[in-house]
Design a protein around this motif. Sequence first.
Motif, PDB file in Angstrom:
ATOM      1  N   CYS A  74       2.413   0.061   8.959  1.00 42.79           N
ATOM      2  CA  CYS A  74       1.777   0.663  10.112  1.00 42.79           C
ATOM      3  C   CYS A  74       1.132  -0.402  11.002  1.00 42.79           C
ATOM      4  O   CYS A  74       0.901  -1.538  10.577  1.00 42.79           O
ATOM      5  N   ASN A  82       0.871  -1.162   0.000  1.00 39.80           N
ATOM      6  CA  ASN A  82       0.000   0.000   0.000  1.00 39.80           C
ATOM      7  C   ASN A  82       0.911   1.215   0.000  1.00 39.80           C
ATOM      8  O   ASN A  82       1.380   1.634   1.039  1.00 39.80           O
ATOM      9  N   ASP A 105       2.779   0.285   3.705  1.00 39.82           N
ATOM     10  CA  ASP A 105       2.546  -1.058   4.246  1.00 39.82           C
ATOM     11  C   ASP A 105       2.879  -2.108   3.202  1.00 39.82           C
ATOM     12  O   ASP A 105       2.668  -1.913   2.007  1.00 39.82           O
ATOM     13  N   CYS A 153      -5.154   0.333   4.777  1.00 41.23           N
ATOM     14  CA  CYS A 153      -4.219  -0.401   5.633  1.00 41.23           C
ATOM     15  C   CYS A 153      -4.885  -1.671   6.167  1.00 41.23           C
ATOM     16  O   CYS A 153      -4.287  -2.739   6.180  1.00 41.23           O
ATOM     17  N   ARG A 156      -7.302   5.168   6.628  1.00 39.42           N
ATOM     18  CA  ARG A 156      -6.726   3.952   7.193  1.00 39.42           C
ATOM     19  C   ARG A 156      -7.383   2.670   6.665  1.00 39.42           C
ATOM     20  O   ARG A 156      -6.924   1.585   6.965  1.00 39.42           O
TER      21      ARG A 156
HETATM   22 ZN    ZN Z   1      -0.953   1.588   6.856  1.00 41.17          ZN
END
Ligand code: ZN
Length: 472
Positions: free
Chosen positions: A381, A353, A358, A443, A440
């Motif tokens: 993360c 990502n 990530d 993620c 987010r």
């Molecule tokens: Zn992330």
Amino acid sequence: MLRALRLVWLLMRRMAVRLWLLFFIGVAMHGGLRTWHWTYLAGMAALAGCYVSGASLNDIDDEAIDRINLPDATDRPLVSGEATRSEMAALAAISAAVALVAAAAFGPAGVGLIAIGLVIGVTYSTAPLRLARRTFAAPAILAAGYVLLSYGLGAVAAGRGFGRGDVAAAALFLVYVGRINLKDFRDRAGDAAYGRRPALLRFGRSATCVASAVLLLMGDGLLVWAIHPAVVIIVLVQLYVVAVAITLLRLFEAANGRSEQAAIALGARMGDGLLLLILADLVMAGLGASDGETALLGLAIAGGSALTFVSGLNEQPELVVEDLYKAAVLDHSRDPRNNHPLPNASFSSSRSNPYCGDQVTVHVRIEDGALEEVAFEGQGCSISQASASMMTEAVDGLMVADAARLAERFSRVMSGEMEPGEAHIGALVALGGVAKHPARVKCAVLPWDVLRSTFTDAGSPSADPVLNTDPR
Ligand code: ZN
């Protein structure tokens, strides 16, 4: 430009008004508030610039921790995705320059004070010193930066020498050390995940609350001694101290993170009221007002605080998904499950990502259409890694088709199409809170996308999530 101003505003909102109150208390203590000087605006700008600079650097340093502690913070531009790290660094540099230029209005003493403030901002958040990570240095240096610098700049702006009254600054300093000591309550999840050892994690809840109460009482005594206000004001100051003490007791007894935050926020509002009361007293004294007139203004301010206090005490903060979410992310990012290579994997797939940096690789061992073993490797993360860890637990032993359906429902929850409670996603419901933070969602969903692509590799037609949506 507009976005830059919005960033400045987001950062300033956290603290700048308090710094200004402290600045004007410094001015008033030195007899400077009998008349207004336009240079006071320069003082406000210098303090705001200094604060924004330090706060930007701290946001950069704390990004990972803030993502755990303040996942839905709208005033943390890196967490909400409103700014990049390099933009925050540029903001720090520009606001530092603005602060120094503004401080020049007060000559070398002003520039010197603001330079000290900027140095504190840098050493607080960057290597090698990184004072933010030191148990005792962090609250002391931060309180010094807030209180002593703002007050000191006010004194310089008023242009008079220092005297007994300046013990008031020391008093306010002690109170602020006690206040900053409590910041750990909000931050402990992230602090623990990243190995920080603030006082709360070292000495526990009761020791932390007692320490703040002792600092409050010491500050109270010193403050009254330093400014020796009218009796009515002394009484009102004591009422504020009692109010703050009650919020400390509430904090000590708080059953969950929400109640803790409510108690701390209420205590902080009482602290703000106290600052305003002191400033009002000093201004009235400077204007030569009678005790009666000062008392009237003091009562008006205290009355406003009393209303805030009563409604704050009666607020019942509810335990919500957010606490569940923090606990789950903390647990899984500290202790990821099934986080290893899988030498006998049937299929492996990787994806990243780029938005957040990530990266997740998922390995699956499929036997007779069932996920016999699932493992992941990756970096990034805490939300992406925690989500991967939770995913491996959730799909372990499922038939591929069922895992694909679960992946589909999870994505729907994340995109807000489905309520977490009705999606039958088990423990994954803890991640439901992410749906509120569009930045987010990628993620959290990344590991599931990777899992689905291993199914595609497996060539199982039943793995197609579109054909296998949950029958309703
Ligand atoms: Zn992330």
